[in-house]
Design a protein around this motif. Structure first.
Motif, PDB file in Angstrom:
ATOM      1  N   ALA A 466       0.818  -1.215   0.000  1.00 12.90           N
ATOM      2  CA  ALA A 466       0.000   0.000   0.000  1.00 12.90           C
ATOM      3  C   ALA A 466       0.851   1.264   0.000  1.00 12.90           C
ATOM      4  CB  ALA A 466      -0.935  -0.009   1.213  1.00 12.90           C
ATOM      5  N   HIS A 467       2.020   1.186   0.641  1.00 11.54           N
ATOM      6  CA  HIS A 467       2.931   2.330   0.683  1.00 11.54           C
ATOM      7  C   HIS A 467       3.335   2.779  -0.726  1.00 11.54           C
ATOM      8  CE1 HIS A 467       4.214   3.917   4.516  1.00 11.54           C
ATOM      9  NE2 HIS A 467       4.192   2.710   5.059  1.00 11.54           N
ATOM     10  N   ARG A 468       3.298   1.862  -1.677  1.00 14.15           N
ATOM     11  CA  ARG A 468       3.755   2.169  -3.027  1.00 14.15           C
ATOM     12  C   ARG A 468       2.704   2.906  -3.862  1.00 14.15           C
ATOM     13  NH1 ARG A 468       8.338  -0.629  -4.548  1.00 14.15           N
ATOM     14  NH2 ARG A 468       9.147  -2.078  -2.986  1.00 14.15           N
ATOM     15  N   HIS A 469       1.496   2.998  -3.344  1.00 16.90           N
ATOM     16  CA  HIS A 469       0.461   3.739  -4.068  1.00 16.90           C
ATOM     17  C   HIS A 469       0.805   5.230  -4.040  1.00 16.90           C
ATOM     18  CE1 HIS A 469      -3.408   5.454  -5.194  1.00 16.90           C
ATOM     19  NE2 HIS A 469      -3.777   4.259  -5.635  1.00 16.90           N
ATOM     20  N   PRO A 470       0.696   5.925  -5.154  1.00 11.90           N
ATOM     21  CA  PRO A 470       1.145   7.337  -5.216  1.00 11.90           C
ATOM     22  C   PRO A 470       0.395   8.306  -4.301  1.00 11.90           C
ATOM     23  CG  PRO A 470      -0.039   6.679  -7.220  1.00 11.90           C
ATOM     24  CD  PRO A 470       0.231   5.437  -6.458  1.00 11.90           C
ATOM     25  N   ASP A 473       0.677   8.350   2.016  1.00 16.19           N
ATOM     26  CA  ASP A 473       1.837   8.849   2.763  1.00 16.19           C
ATOM     27  C   ASP A 473       2.226   7.860   3.861  1.00 16.19           C
ATOM     28  OD1 ASP A 473       3.816  10.785   3.436  1.00 16.19           O
ATOM     29  OD2 ASP A 473       2.587  11.409   5.131  1.00 16.19           O
ATOM     30  N   GLU A 474       1.233   7.421   4.653  1.00 15.41           N
ATOM     31  CA  GLU A 474       1.460   6.420   5.691  1.00 15.41           C
ATOM     32  C   GLU A 474       0.270   5.476   5.731  1.00 15.41           C
ATOM     33  OE1 GLU A 474       4.113   8.229   9.234  1.00 15.41           O
ATOM     34  OE2 GLU A 474       2.068   9.000   9.170  1.00 15.41           O
ATOM     35  N   VAL A 475       0.514   4.255   6.212  1.00 19.10           N
ATOM     36  CA  VAL A 475      -0.580   3.295   6.292  1.00 19.10           C
ATOM     37  C   VAL A 475      -0.316   2.301   7.416  1.00 19.10           C
ATOM     38  CG1 VAL A 475       0.494   1.801   4.556  1.00 19.10           C
ATOM     39  CG2 VAL A 475      -1.960   1.602   4.990  1.00 19.10           C
ATOM     40  N   ALA A 476      -1.368   1.919   8.098  1.00 21.13           N
ATOM     41  CA  ALA A 476      -1.317   0.841   9.093  1.00 21.13           C
ATOM     42  C   ALA A 476      -2.494  -0.077   8.831  1.00 21.13           C
ATOM     43  CB  ALA A 476      -1.383   1.407  10.506  1.00 21.13           C
ATOM     44  N   ILE A 477      -2.247  -1.368   8.922  1.00 21.01           N
ATOM     45  CA  ILE A 477      -3.294  -2.350   8.643  1.00 21.01           C
ATOM     46  C   ILE A 477      -3.437  -3.278   9.842  1.00 21.01           C
ATOM     47  CG2 ILE A 477      -3.938  -4.315   7.181  1.00 21.01           C
ATOM     48  CD1 ILE A 477      -2.515  -2.851   4.872  1.00 21.01           C
ATOM     49  N   VAL A 494      -5.278   4.864   6.483  1.00 22.88           N
ATOM     50  CA  VAL A 494      -4.375   5.518   5.530  1.00 22.88           C
ATOM     51  C   VAL A 494      -4.301   7.022   5.777  1.00 22.88           C
ATOM     52  CG1 VAL A 494      -4.001   6.027   3.079  1.00 22.88           C
ATOM     53  CG2 VAL A 494      -4.847   3.770   3.770  1.00 22.88           C
ATOM     54  N   VAL A 495      -3.063   7.529   5.788  1.00 24.56           N
ATOM     55  CA  VAL A 495      -2.817   8.978   5.783  1.00 24.56           C
ATOM     56  C   VAL A 495      -2.439   9.349   4.355  1.00 24.56           C
ATOM     57  CG1 VAL A 495      -1.426  10.881   6.674  1.00 24.56           C
ATOM     58  CG2 VAL A 495      -2.002   8.943   8.171  1.00 24.56           C
ATOM     59  N   LEU A 496      -3.244  10.207   3.745  1.00 25.04           N
ATOM     60  CA  LEU A 496      -2.968  10.617   2.367  1.00 25.04           C
ATOM     61  C   LEU A 496      -1.900  11.700   2.322  1.00 25.04           C
ATOM     62  CD1 LEU A 496      -6.661  10.820   1.097  1.00 25.04           C
ATOM     63  CD2 LEU A 496      -4.967   9.112   0.419  1.00 25.04           C
ATOM     64  N   LYS A 497      -1.237  11.807   1.207  1.00 25.67           N
ATOM     65  CA  LYS A 497      -0.251  12.870   1.029  1.00 25.67           C
ATOM     66  C   LYS A 497      -0.943  14.226   1.072  1.00 25.67           C
ATOM     67  CE  LYS A 497       3.092  10.040  -1.442  1.00 25.67           C
ATOM     68  NZ  LYS A 497       3.813   9.759  -2.711  1.00 25.67           N
ATOM     69  N   LYS A 498      -0.218  15.238   1.500  1.00 23.21           N
ATOM     70  CA  LYS A 498      -0.816  16.555   1.765  1.00 23.21           C
ATOM     71  C   LYS A 498      -1.493  17.150   0.540  1.00 23.21           C
ATOM     72  CE  LYS A 498       2.310  17.791   5.544  1.00 23.21           C
ATOM     73  NZ  LYS A 498       3.346  18.743   6.025  1.00 23.21           N
ATOM     74  N   GLU A 499      -0.903  16.955  -0.623  1.00 19.61           N
ATOM     75  CA  GLU A 499      -1.425  17.614  -1.821  1.00 19.61           C
ATOM     76  C   GLU A 499      -2.643  16.914  -2.415  1.00 19.61           C
ATOM     77  OE1 GLU A 499       1.891  14.771  -3.109  1.00 19.61           O
ATOM     78  OE2 GLU A 499       1.484  16.174  -1.462  1.00 19.61           O
TER      79      GLU A 499
END
Length: 566
Positions: A466-470, A473-477, A494-499
């Motif tokens: 999941a980390h490789r998805h563009p 930003d962060e993920v815990a499962i 999932v924490v999405l990237k800021k932008e």
């Protein structure tokens, strides 16, 4: 039974205190060499001056405060040279040093004091008020004398600065264990990481601490030499700092610049200006170094290798870091508090190691892998990593009147027994295996494994994908119980990237995209059964994601300001 044994073995004395070991000067360090520097103040301490400070502080503790051999002193403070002086002064007198993270909540400090029950507590100014409240929250009655680093109070005594005048008396000879068994004499109490439950008080003997640095250097002297230089930011209460800064630096006469709090630009500037030869990282900082443009403002001509520890480094971050620093080797270590530090390490020499691996066994270490029924599964596993060696916390009966009856977790013999198997093998609770090149690969945490309809699903494996998805930003499962399906379901937080756009419509699309991305790369039973977007993930001070907190506070995370579910 398949037992892996390290290729190197060294002699480890069993009648030497940690203070006696520190006086060996194994690198022929000159007395005027600077070995400690405080990053924020710029104050430096030489090898010779540090020894003087320890001996004078020991005199003050004994003759002014009345500290006695066998007593326990807890310390809670940001990183500083004074912190390390206090710890060594306690050991110089034959006492027990207990390290408590200063960033803990006051209720957590109270829990630590209930576990440890120290005779003395040393706190920094910044912990002054918190410590007062913590003492009130303790469930047990304690007779603790509190000292402060740098602050006087009508109630508490201030510990003197390490720059005591030369005329101040000192205790010239350290606590000695000659003719005694160092395995039976307690030196330190550290709190476990608490990733799967409340922290436990881990008891480490003098022999454990002496063994750990002998094993690390014996396995790879290039990793542990007097000429190394580093900027160190993890808290001194962590076992990471115990073997790097508190014992290793002093023993080797190496240089360490202590950062009480992490600041990326200051860290990079210090690595450049202080000619750092290595950088010890935790995954969140590795990610910053790999991605943040601030890092490129500085050059690092002396940097030889990164050493990542405390939590697994994702393959994505490892690849980015290697590309950002193509001439710097990426090394890792694996261990835990109960092992007095690492049992596995890698170095510049390990050029064939895969990015996701941790290294090979350090000296005098044995390892085996167990299935859920505690049966050996061989090196290819995966199975629970089980370790035997002189650095494993001791739990044999002892006769020292100053210490409890058994080593292990303080006042918790049941948990101690559960953590051991076949006498002296430590069950780490981590799952792993040995790859084709002979390196340890971490598979996951035993208690975090998700059981989906009879199948075992590794959160770590899914997180790495999941980390490789563009967008991620962060993920815990972690596993979430479903009454309707009578099984655990793998759910991603999932924490999405800021932008990334975060409108409700976009969030639904993002969730579907991430779910499909993972599904394309795993078996059907490993597919995600739910995605929740959150602002942040719970972590401990070294960056380890606390999946147990996600499970315990699931409602809070799933009903926060940003959420979407599949």
């Amino acid at each position: 039974m398949t037992i892996l044994r390290s290729k190197s073995w060294v002699d480890i004395p069993n009648d030497t205190s940690i203070s006696e070991l520190m006086l060996q000067n194994v690198s022929n360090t000159p007395l005027n060499k600077i070995i400690y520097e405080d990053a924020l103040t710029g104050k430096t301490t030489t090898y010779g001056a540090f020894q003087e400070h320890v001996q004078r502080a020991a005199y003050w503790l004994r003759h002014t405060i009345g500290f006695k051999p066998g007593q326990t002193l807890s310390i809670s403070s940001p990183s500083s040279t004074e912190y390390i002086v206090v710890v060594h002064a306690v050991w110089w007198l034959g006492g027990v040093a207990s390290l408590v993270n200063n960033s803990l909540h006051q209720s957590e400090i109270a829990h630590a004091l209930d576990l440890i029950n120290p005779n003395f507590l040393v706190v920094h100014d910044s912990v002054f008020e918190k410590a007062s409240e913590s003492l009130k929250l303790c469930e047990k009655h304690h007779d603790i004398r509190v000292l402060t680093l740098g602050k006087r109070s009508a109630q508490w005594t201030a510990f003197p600065a390490v720059s005591l005048p030369a005329a101040h008396p000192k205790i010239g000879k350290p606590y000695s264990l000659k003719g005694k068994d160092a395995r039976k004499h307690l030196a330190g109490i550290l709190l476990s990481s608490g990733t799967t439950g409340r922290p436990k008080a881990v008891m480490l003997s003098h022999y454990n601490l002496v063994a750990a640095i002998h094993q690390l250097r014996g396995d790879n002297p290039d990793n542990w030499r007097g000429s190394q230089r580093e900027i160190f930011f993890p808290p001194l209460s962590h076992v990471y700092a115990l073997y790097v800064c508190i014992t290793g630096c002093f023993w080797l006469g190496a240089y360490v610049c202590l950062m009480p709090r992490f600041d990326l630009e200051l860290y990079c500037r210090l690595m450049q200006d202080r000619n750092a030869t290595l950088a010890r990282l935790v995954p969140p900082i590795a990610k910053m170094l790999a991605e943040n443009p601030v890092v490129r403002k500085y050059s690092y001509p002396s940097l030889e290798y990164f050493s990542c520890s405390a939590a697994p480094l994702t393959a994505e971050t490892a690849e980015k870091l290697s590309k950002a620093f193509p001439h710097v080797a990426l090394c890792q270590t694996y261990g835990c508090t109960e092992l007095s530090g690492p049992c596995v390490q890698s170095g510049v020499r390990d050029k064939t190691m895969a990015l996701g691996a941790s290294g090979k066994l350090i000296a005098n270490t044995e390892m085996r892998f167990l299935d859920l029924d505690c049966k050996d599964v061989g090196a290819s596993g995966p199975g629970e990593i089980t370790v035997r060696g002189p650095n494993v916390f001791m739990w044999v009966p002892i006769c020292n009147p100053f210490c409890v009856k058994r080593r292990g977790y303080k006042d918790d013999e049941l948990t101690t027994q559960e953590s051991m198997i076949d006498g002296d093998w430590l069950r780490t609770g981590d799952l792993g295996y040995i790859d084709k090149d002979g390196f340890l690969v971490l598979y996951d945490r035993l208690k975090d494994i998700i059981k989906y309809k009879g199948f075992q699903v590794s959160p770590l494996e899914l997180e790495d994908i999941a980390h490789r998805h563009p967008l991620v930003d962060e993920v815990a499962i972690c596993g979430v119980w479903s009454e309707s399906e009578a099984t655990e379901l793998p759910r991603a937080y999932v924490v999405l990237k800021k932008e990334v756009e975060k409108s409700p419509t976009h969030l639904s699309r993002h969730a579907e995209s991430i779910s499909n991305f993972v599904s394309e790369k795993v078996s059907t039973y490993k597919q995600l059964r739910g995605i929740v977007f959150v602002d942040d993930l719970p972590k401990n001070p070294t960056g380890k994601i606390l999946r147990r907190v996600l499970r315990m506070e699931r409602e809070k995370y799933e009903n926060g300001p940003i959420r979407a579910k599949l």
